[in-house]
Design an enzyme around this catalytic site. Structure first.
Site, PDB file in Angstrom:
ATOM      1  N   ASP A  20      10.428 -32.514  40.426  1.00 48.76           N
ATOM      2  CA  ASP A  20      11.263 -31.457  40.539  1.00 48.76           C
ATOM      3  C   ASP A  20      12.835 -31.984  40.272  1.00 48.76           C
ATOM      4  O   ASP A  20      13.203 -32.779  41.169  1.00 48.76           O
ATOM      5  CB  ASP A  20      11.204 -30.646  41.876  1.00 48.76           C
ATOM      6  N   ASN A  34      20.385 -21.159  29.362  1.00 52.25           N
ATOM      7  CA  ASN A  34      20.496 -20.376  28.177  1.00 52.25           C
ATOM      8  C   ASN A  34      22.008 -19.993  28.065  1.00 52.25           C
ATOM      9  O   ASN A  34      22.737 -20.593  28.937  1.00 52.25           O
ATOM     10  CB  ASN A  34      19.826 -19.127  28.204  1.00 52.25           C
ATOM     11  N   GLY A  42      12.104 -21.055  34.500  1.00 52.78           N
ATOM     12  CA  GLY A  42      11.949 -22.526  34.325  1.00 52.78           C
ATOM     13  C   GLY A  42      12.967 -23.574  35.157  1.00 52.78           C
ATOM     14  O   GLY A  42      13.261 -22.930  36.344  1.00 52.78           O
ATOM     15  N   VAL A  43      13.384 -24.523  34.739  1.00 54.84           N
ATOM     16  CA  VAL A  43      14.181 -25.404  35.325  1.00 54.84           C
ATOM     17  C   VAL A  43      15.590 -24.636  35.731  1.00 54.84           C
ATOM     18  O   VAL A  43      16.009 -25.077  36.590  1.00 54.84           O
ATOM     19  CB  VAL A  43      14.437 -26.735  34.470  1.00 54.84           C
ATOM     20  N   ASP A  44      16.002 -24.052  34.880  1.00 54.67           N
ATOM     21  CA  ASP A  44      17.210 -23.300  35.213  1.00 54.67           C
ATOM     22  C   ASP A  44      17.182 -22.322  36.598  1.00 54.67           C
ATOM     23  O   ASP A  44      18.001 -22.407  37.255  1.00 54.67           O
ATOM     24  CB  ASP A  44      17.491 -22.302  33.675  1.00 54.67           C
ATOM     25  N   GLY A 139       9.968 -26.224  27.190  1.00 55.46           N
ATOM     26  CA  GLY A 139       9.321 -25.064  27.933  1.00 55.46           C
ATOM     27  C   GLY A 139       9.428 -23.922  27.064  1.00 55.46           C
ATOM     28  O   GLY A 139       8.726 -23.707  26.107  1.00 55.46           O
TER      29      GLY A 139
HETATM   30  P1  ADP Z   1      13.749 -24.490  28.136  1.00 54.04           P
HETATM   31  O1  ADP Z   1      13.971 -23.027  27.821  1.00 54.04           O
HETATM   32  O2  ADP Z   1      14.886 -25.477  27.602  1.00 54.04           O
HETATM   33  O3  ADP Z   1      12.638 -24.637  27.195  1.00 54.04           O
HETATM   34  P2  ADP Z   1      12.342 -24.531  30.526  1.00 54.04           P
HETATM   35  O4  ADP Z   1      12.991 -24.369  31.846  1.00 54.04           O
HETATM   36  O5  ADP Z   1      11.494 -23.570  29.968  1.00 54.04           O
HETATM   37  O6  ADP Z   1      13.429 -24.953  29.287  1.00 54.04           O
HETATM   38  O7  ADP Z   1      11.490 -26.081  30.331  1.00 54.04           O
HETATM   39  C1  ADP Z   1      11.870 -27.166  30.109  1.00 54.04           C
HETATM   40  C2  ADP Z   1      11.230 -28.086  30.838  1.00 54.04           C
HETATM   41  O8  ADP Z   1      11.638 -28.122  32.541  1.00 54.04           O
HETATM   42  C3  ADP Z   1       9.866 -27.969  30.756  1.00 54.04           C
HETATM   43  O9  ADP Z   1       9.117 -29.378  30.530  1.00 54.04           O
HETATM   44  C4  ADP Z   1       9.533 -27.650  32.093  1.00 54.04           C
HETATM   45  O10 ADP Z   1       8.164 -27.951  32.523  1.00 54.04           O
HETATM   46  C5  ADP Z   1      10.573 -28.281  33.096  1.00 54.04           C
HETATM   47  N1  ADP Z   1      10.693 -27.816  34.402  1.00 54.04           N
HETATM   48  C6  ADP Z   1      10.613 -26.605  34.798  1.00 54.04           C
HETATM   49  N2  ADP Z   1      10.994 -26.535  36.054  1.00 54.04           N
HETATM   50  C7  ADP Z   1      11.399 -27.906  36.399  1.00 54.04           C
HETATM   51  C8  ADP Z   1      11.814 -28.721  37.399  1.00 54.04           C
HETATM   52  N3  ADP Z   1      12.065 -27.844  38.639  1.00 54.04           N
HETATM   53  N4  ADP Z   1      12.189 -29.884  37.594  1.00 54.04           N
HETATM   54  C9  ADP Z   1      12.069 -30.564  36.294  1.00 54.04           C
HETATM   55  N5  ADP Z   1      11.609 -29.728  35.213  1.00 54.04           N
HETATM   56  C10 ADP Z   1      11.336 -28.523  35.239  1.00 54.04           C
END
Ligand code: ADP
Length: 199
Positions: A20, A34, A42-44, A139
């Site tokens: 994470d 975004n 997701g990561v955001d 993602g």
């Molecule tokens: P995007 O909209 O740019 O595709 P996402 O958040 O959907 O962004 O995904 C981008 C990457 O971040 C994916 O590989 C996802 O698995 C990963 N991700 C999601 N949560 C976390 C986290 N807490 N730490 C690191 N990476 C993450």
């Protein structure tokens, strides 16, 4: 010989970790945001939850961010974990469709490379020594993972070869599968670099 030594030094300044991104011990983490910069999934979502509601309040004052660009903010609650800054960048939504087109030949490749470039530039300007990147756009935004990893690695290595900062870049992958994709891409690149040296 000089350039060989430099190449190896540069490779040692990158690392792949699975986990994470909010738990990393780094000066800055990159958020795959975004254009609103007001949070999402997701990561955001994970970064906004960990940084606390002040991040959203702060970002309301920024007026968003265009795809391919980046904005740096305080890390708010994440400062307790030693993270000084969050660098928000907006990756492209994969729309070109042709995953097998030559690398760098489509607009989304250029926009993704621009995200890495902008984040590295901000890291340098703010004196940040260690920076962790998520796999931007791979993602919900649907960018093909292998292609994105190649762009990320080649862009970051290219930057590090010419700059002292950041000293270290971590590719923080959420899944084991993603970490393997990065490790494979780094391995392929190192083999390519050593085959060039032997010529
Ligand atoms: P995007 O909209 O740019 O595709 P996402 O958040 O959907 O962004 O995904 C981008 C990457 O971040 C994916 O590989 C996802 O698995 C990963 N991700 C999601 N949560 C976390 C986290 N807490 N730490 C690191 N990476 C993450």
């Amino acid at each position: 010989m000089m350039s060989n030594a430099l190449s190896q030094d540069v490779v040692e300044r990158i690392a792949v970790v699975q986990g994470d991104i909010t738990q990393q011990q780094v000066d800055a983490i990159v958020n795959a945001a975004n254009e609103s910069l007001l949070g999402g999934g997701g990561v955001d979502g994970a970064i906004h939850r960990a940084a606390g509601p002040q991040l959203k309040q702060h970002n309301r004052t920024l007026g968003g961010c265009k795809t391919g660009l980046a904005r740096s903010t305080p890390a708010f609650d994440l400062e307790k974990r030693g993270i000084r800054r969050i660098i928000h960048t907006v990756g492209p939504v994969w729309s070109d469709g042709d995953e097998d087109a030559p690398l760098g030949s489509c607009r989304d490749d250029v926009l993704l490379a621009s995200c890495y470039h902008q984040c590295l530039e901000l890291s340098e300007a703010e004196g940040l020594a260690t920076v962790a990147f998520p796999a931007i756009s791979t993602g919900v935004y649907g960018f093909p993972k292998h292609r994105a990893a190649k762009i990320a690695i080649s862009h970051v290595l290219g930057w590090l070869a010419g700059h002292q900062l950041p000293q270290k870049v971590i590719f923080c992958c959420f899944s084991q599968e993603d970490a393997d994709i990065y490790r494979q891409a780094i391995d392929t690149r190192q083999k390519w670099m050593s085959s060039r040296r032997q010529r």
